[in-house]
Scaffold this motif. Structure first.
Motif, PDB file in Angstrom:
ATOM      1  N   THR A 309      29.485  -3.648 -24.984  1.00 14.88           N
ATOM      2  CA  THR A 309      29.051  -4.161 -23.676  1.00 14.88           C
ATOM      3  C   THR A 309      27.523  -4.151 -23.591  1.00 14.88           C
ATOM      4  O   THR A 309      26.902  -3.067 -23.649  1.00 14.88           O
ATOM      5  CB  THR A 309      29.636  -3.311 -22.529  1.00 14.88           C
ATOM      6  N   PRO A 310      26.889  -5.311 -23.445  1.00 10.90           N
ATOM      7  CA  PRO A 310      25.415  -5.346 -23.328  1.00 10.90           C
ATOM      8  C   PRO A 310      24.971  -4.938 -21.922  1.00 10.90           C
ATOM      9  O   PRO A 310      25.722  -5.091 -20.950  1.00 10.90           O
ATOM     10  CB  PRO A 310      25.076  -6.811 -23.603  1.00 10.90           C
ATOM     11  N   SER A 318      23.389  -2.425 -26.134  1.00 12.63           N
ATOM     12  CA  SER A 318      24.567  -1.682 -25.695  1.00 12.63           C
ATOM     13  C   SER A 318      24.332  -0.194 -25.934  1.00 12.63           C
ATOM     14  O   SER A 318      23.354   0.190 -26.570  1.00 12.63           O
ATOM     15  CB  SER A 318      25.803  -2.138 -26.469  1.00 12.63           C
TER      16      SER A 318
END
Length: 360
Positions: A309-310, A318
């Motif tokens: 997940t950025p 991330s």
């Protein structure tokens, strides 16, 4: 779907119809007793005009009222007031020699109070007045025996009845309004209490349970696990290198990372599992409806999802988490339960991070 108020009104409508049926049966009994023990009219002359005809008319009124409130539910109030007015008109017209029965014409006014509406009360008063003057001008027995001053007196009495009904209705509406206000205030208080309870149990930043709520939950769940009522597993995880994130990007960025990590964790657990912020960047998950492998797989899904997940606050980078997981066994107690998961987290941290370790 009907509202509670509509359901209550339907019940009262049925009760009023049942009252009509009772009055109908009682009228038959009274007519029979009157024929046998009171009147000097021969039975063959009494049965038709005084028993069969009014009984049939009253039955027709009740049946029409019953059918009317089924087919025209929006007009049930006016239909029942009309039915009560016809009921009293028929009974009074049949026994026009009994002057006291004229007061029975005021029955619709009493019925109208049940509806707590001024328009219904005015309609009921109008029907009662219509019945009174119709009988006075059309029925020769009543017209010949009731003088003008007596009909004026009855009109005044009707006015007094109506005034009392207005006062009763006004007082009832006032009490109802007070009850509604009290109910609404109580609801608002309950909502505020629920909000306060939620604030007391929830971590404001991450919207997960807080440290205090975790301890309350784990006490109850351990008790249930000791009784063999559920499978209980605890995962403890924290964000790798979180101090460097705060130092490099600032605490606001760190807060956004915490929020996003918590959001990912909440989205992966089941409805019977609990995510809590234990403190700082450390979170715990209580799995209550999964076996060990399923709980481990869920924690791994959370870990991998967080790693992919950025974060805008980190310029698209991330973060990773390390986790430890422990299974509850009888007699362990909540302290050893947590210590086992925490030791597994320590092992994951010192084995390269971004992994899930199992308690020994």
């Amino acid at each position: 779907m009907s509202s509670p108020m509509e359901n209550h009104q339907k019940r009262w409508n049925r009760r009023l119809l049942h009252t009509f049926w009772v009055v109908w049966v009682v009228s038959i009994v009274i007519e029979c007793l009157y024929m046998l023990f009171v009147t000097a009219v021969p039975p063959d002359e009494f049965v038709g005009p005084y028993l069969l005809r009014p009984t049939a008319l009253l039955l027709l009124v009740v049946l029409l009222a019953d059918a009317g409130i089924r087919m025209l539910p929006k007009h049930h109030d006016y239909l029942l007031i009309t039915a009560s007015a016809l009921f009293t008109l028929i009974v009074t017209a049949v026994h026009s020699t009994l002057d006291y029965l004229l007061f029975f014409l005021f029955f619709p006014v009493m019925v109208s109070i049940l509806y707590f509406r001024y328009s219904i009360l005015v309609y009921a008063i109008s029907t009662a007045a219509f019945d009174l003057y119709t009988l006075y001008f059309i029925n020769p027995n009543i017209h010949s025996r009731i003088s003008t001053i007596e009909i004026v007196t009855m009109t005044v009495i009707l006015g007094v009845y109506s005034g009392i009904a207005f006062f009763v209705l006004a007082r009832g509406r006032e009490l109802l309004q007070n009850l509604i206000s009290s109910y609404e205030s109580n609801q608002a208080l309950q909502l505020r209490n629920m909000e306060m309870f939620k604030l007391a149990k929830t971590d404001y930043l991450t919207e997960t349970y807080n440290h205090m709520a975790y301890h309350e939950l784990v006490d109850k769940l351990v008790e249930e696990a000791e009784k063999g009522r559920l499978l209980l597993h605890l995962a403890v995880f924290d964000i790798d290198n979180f101090k460097s994130i705060n130092d490099t990007y600032g605490h606001r960025a760190g807060d956004q990372v915490l929020r996003k990590v918590a959001e990912v964790a909440r989205s992966k657990v089941g409805s019977h599992d609990f995510v809590a912020r234990y403190g700082g960047e450390e979170f715990v998950i209580l799995f209550t409806d999964l076996d060990f492998l399923a709980a481990y797989d869920t924690m791994e899904q959370i870990r991998r999802s967080i790693a992919s997940t950025p974060h805008e606050s980190l310029s698209g980078r991330s973060v990773t988490v390390s986790a430890g997981i422990n299974r509850y066994v009888n007699g362990m107690g909540k302290e050893k339960f947590f210590q086992g998961a925490d030791a597994a987290l320590y092992d994951a941290k010192h084995s390269g991070k971004n992994r899930t370790s199992v308690s020994a």
